[in-house]
Design a protein around this motif. Structure first.
Motif, PDB file in Angstrom:
ATOM      1  N   GLY A  70      -9.676 -29.757-106.852  1.00  8.61           N
ATOM      2  CA  GLY A  70     -10.134 -29.051-108.041  1.00  8.61           C
ATOM      3  C   GLY A  70      -8.960 -28.618-108.879  1.00  8.61           C
ATOM      4  N   GLY A  71      -9.272 -28.065-110.024  1.00 10.14           N
ATOM      5  CA  GLY A  71      -8.227 -27.541-110.894  1.00 10.14           C
ATOM      6  C   GLY A  71      -8.838 -26.722-112.006  1.00 10.14           C
ATOM      7  N   TYR A  72      -8.031 -25.835-112.568  1.00  8.30           N
ATOM      8  CA  TYR A  72      -8.511 -25.013-113.668  1.00  8.30           C
ATOM      9  C   TYR A  72      -7.354 -24.358-114.379  1.00  8.30           C
ATOM     10  CZ  TYR A  72      -8.852 -22.378-109.284  1.00  8.30           C
ATOM     11  OH  TYR A  72      -8.648 -21.886-108.033  1.00  8.30           O
ATOM     12  N   GLY A  73      -7.658 -23.853-115.556  1.00 11.15           N
ATOM     13  CA  GLY A  73      -6.678 -23.152-116.368  1.00 11.15           C
ATOM     14  C   GLY A  73      -6.917 -23.439-117.832  1.00 11.15           C
TER      15      GLY A  73
ATOM     16  N   VAL B 293     -20.179 -34.433-105.196  1.00 12.86           N
ATOM     17  CA  VAL B 293     -20.515 -33.376-106.144  1.00 12.86           C
ATOM     18  C   VAL B 293     -19.314 -33.194-107.069  1.00 12.86           C
ATOM     19  CG1 VAL B 293     -21.140 -30.944-106.443  1.00 12.86           C
ATOM     20  CG2 VAL B 293     -21.999 -32.209-104.457  1.00 12.86           C
ATOM     21  N   VAL B 294     -19.554 -33.249-108.364  1.00  9.33           N
ATOM     22  CA  VAL B 294     -18.489 -33.067-109.352  1.00  9.33           C
ATOM     23  C   VAL B 294     -18.952 -32.051-110.379  1.00  9.33           C
ATOM     24  CG1 VAL B 294     -17.150 -34.159-111.195  1.00  9.33           C
ATOM     25  CG2 VAL B 294     -17.579 -35.403-109.069  1.00  9.33           C
ATOM     26  N   LEU B 295     -18.068 -31.119-110.703  1.00  6.94           N
ATOM     27  CA  LEU B 295     -18.323 -30.142-111.769  1.00  6.94           C
ATOM     28  C   LEU B 295     -17.183 -30.221-112.767  1.00  6.94           C
ATOM     29  CD1 LEU B 295     -19.218 -27.592-109.215  1.00  6.94           C
ATOM     30  CD2 LEU B 295     -20.437 -27.506-111.341  1.00  6.94           C
ATOM     31  N   MET B 296     -17.506 -30.221-114.037  1.00  6.90           N
ATOM     32  CA  MET B 296     -16.503 -30.148-115.104  1.00  6.90           C
ATOM     33  C   MET B 296     -17.033 -29.135-116.109  1.00  6.90           C
ATOM     34  SD  MET B 296     -15.641 -34.199-115.408  1.00  6.90           S
ATOM     35  CE  MET B 296     -14.024 -34.057-116.152  1.00  6.90           C
ATOM     36  N   LEU B 297     -16.274 -28.047-116.291  1.00  6.45           N
ATOM     37  CA  LEU B 297     -16.752 -26.932-117.105  1.00  6.45           C
ATOM     38  C   LEU B 297     -15.761 -26.614-118.215  1.00  6.45           C
ATOM     39  CD1 LEU B 297     -17.623 -24.823-113.976  1.00  6.45           C
ATOM     40  CD2 LEU B 297     -19.283 -25.974-115.422  1.00  6.45           C
ATOM     41  N   ASN B 298     -16.264 -26.240-119.365  1.00  9.32           N
ATOM     42  CA  ASN B 298     -15.423 -25.854-120.489  1.00  9.32           C
ATOM     43  C   ASN B 298     -15.193 -24.351-120.508  1.00  9.32           C
ATOM     44  OD1 ASN B 298     -15.020 -28.407-121.591  1.00  9.32           O
ATOM     45  ND2 ASN B 298     -17.005 -28.353-122.590  1.00  9.32           N
ATOM     46  N   ARG B 299     -14.899 -23.791-119.350  1.00  7.40           N
ATOM     47  CA  ARG B 299     -14.534 -22.389-119.232  1.00  7.40           C
ATOM     48  C   ARG B 299     -13.855 -22.180-117.889  1.00  7.40           C
ATOM     49  NH1 ARG B 299     -19.550 -18.512-118.208  1.00  7.40           N
ATOM     50  NH2 ARG B 299     -19.557 -18.826-115.997  1.00  7.40           N
ATOM     51  N   PHE B 300     -13.108 -21.100-117.787  1.00  9.51           N
ATOM     52  CA  PHE B 300     -12.387 -20.828-116.557  1.00  9.51           C
ATOM     53  C   PHE B 300     -13.287 -20.077-115.590  1.00  9.51           C
ATOM     54  CE2 PHE B 300      -9.882 -18.109-113.815  1.00  9.51           C
ATOM     55  CZ  PHE B 300      -9.055 -19.045-113.227  1.00  9.51           C
ATOM     56  N   VAL B 301     -13.632 -20.741-114.503  1.00 12.46           N
ATOM     57  CA  VAL B 301     -14.333 -20.131-113.372  1.00 12.46           C
ATOM     58  C   VAL B 301     -13.736 -20.758-112.116  1.00 12.46           C
ATOM     59  CG1 VAL B 301     -16.495 -19.757-114.626  1.00 12.46           C
ATOM     60  CG2 VAL B 301     -16.185 -21.848-113.327  1.00 12.46           C
TER      61      VAL B 301
ATOM     62  N   VAL C 237     -19.394 -22.877-107.159  1.00 12.59           N
ATOM     63  CA  VAL C 237     -20.605 -23.564-107.621  1.00 12.59           C
ATOM     64  C   VAL C 237     -20.783 -24.872-106.854  1.00 12.59           C
ATOM     65  CG1 VAL C 237     -21.783 -24.534-109.637  1.00 12.59           C
ATOM     66  CG2 VAL C 237     -20.298 -22.526-109.909  1.00 12.59           C
ATOM     67  N   GLU C 238     -19.696 -25.625-106.680  1.00  7.33           N
ATOM     68  CA  GLU C 238     -19.768 -26.906-105.961  1.00  7.33           C
ATOM     69  C   GLU C 238     -20.321 -26.713-104.554  1.00  7.33           C
ATOM     70  OE1 GLU C 238     -18.672 -29.381-102.881  1.00  7.33           O
ATOM     71  OE2 GLU C 238     -17.040 -28.023-103.387  1.00  7.33           O
ATOM     72  N   ARG C 239     -19.846 -25.683-103.859  1.00  7.25           N
ATOM     73  CA  ARG C 239     -20.307 -25.457-102.491  1.00  7.25           C
ATOM     74  C   ARG C 239     -21.796 -25.113-102.445  1.00  7.25           C
ATOM     75  NH1 ARG C 239     -16.626 -21.308 -99.662  1.00  7.25           N
ATOM     76  NH2 ARG C 239     -18.032 -21.759 -97.945  1.00  7.25           N
ATOM     77  N   ARG C 240     -22.268 -24.357-103.407  1.00  6.39           N
ATOM     78  CA  ARG C 240     -23.706 -24.027-103.428  1.00  6.39           C
ATOM     79  C   ARG C 240     -24.545 -25.275-103.679  1.00  6.39           C
ATOM     80  NH1 ARG C 240     -25.347 -18.648-106.337  1.00  6.39           N
ATOM     81  NH2 ARG C 240     -27.095 -18.979-104.929  1.00  6.39           N
ATOM     82  N   ILE C 241     -24.102 -26.102-104.614  1.00 10.04           N
ATOM     83  CA  ILE C 241     -24.819 -27.360-104.893  1.00 10.04           C
ATOM     84  C   ILE C 241     -24.794 -28.260-103.663  1.00 10.04           C
ATOM     85  CG2 ILE C 241     -24.768 -29.490-106.247  1.00 10.04           C
ATOM     86  CD1 ILE C 241     -23.693 -27.747-108.599  1.00 10.04           C
TER      87      ILE C 241
END
Length: 199
Positions: A57-60, A77-85, A90-94
């Motif tokens: 994963g990654g963020y910033g 499972v892949v998540l790509m979000l336009n905000r920092f979280v 979320v991935e683990r819950r999905i």
């Protein structure tokens, strides 16, 4: 997100590199201490929910992303979000829902004032200028690791803490009590950080 999911599966199934190269990629790295890490070559090997998980994963700067492949179930499972979280929460819950694993629950175990003191201290995690600290405030332990805000902790037994109300968040594992007590931090993209308390 769909392209990244396809990439994770192609990488794992021999369509990008050979099976032996992939086996090297997902083998735990050996640390200079002789221990093995929960990390291969660009792949996080942490499986906190009981199902083998390979990902990163990654963020910033206003974005967050997480990709995880569950090889025994051939699920990605892949998540790509336009905000920092913290996308791994979320991935683990999905993933748990997708894999039929029940929701995680927390059962807090009380700690006395003396027990809390045995965990408090500054921990060297090997990153210059980034010591982690466990501090006691108002009868509660907090995890501090700048630039993140302080995280309130819940003790769940066996030297293990989680962030209050977040069974999918930070996890701190402590070794036996000693002046240089060991700490293993699971967080920040499901990566594991290792440290020792400063005397």
């Amino acid at each position: 997100a769909v392209d990244l999911a396809r990439w994770m599966r192609a990488l794992a199934t021999g369509k990008v590199i050979t099976a032996s190269s992939y086996a090297q990629m997902i083998a735990p790295a050996r640390l200079t201490s002789g221990r093995t890490a929960d990390y291969g070559m660009g792949i996080v090997l942490v499986s906190p929910d009981g199902a083998r998980r390979l990902g990163h994963g990654g963020y910033g700067g206003g974005f967050s992303a997480q990709a995880a492949y569950y090889p025994e179930r051939e699920k990605t499972v892949v998540l790509m979000l336009n905000r920092f979280v913290f996308p791994e929460y979320v991935e683990r819950r999905i993933a748990r829902r997708l894999l039929g694993i029940p929701e995680a629950t927390l059962r807090a175990v009380p700690l006395s004032a003396d027990e809390r003191k045995r965990y408090a201290g500054t921990y060297d995690i090997g990153v210059r200028g980034s010591d982690s600290a466990v501090v006691e405030r108002d009868g509660k332990l907090w995890f501090e690791n700048r630039p993140l805000p302080p995280q309130p902790l819940t003790y769940v037994g066996n030297g293990e803490f989680v962030r209050d109300g977040q069974p999918y968040g930070y996890r701190l594992y402590f070794g036996p009590d000693s002046p240089e007590r060991e700490l293993r931090i699971l967080g920040m993209g499901m990566m594991t950080w290792y440290g020792r308390r400063r005397p």
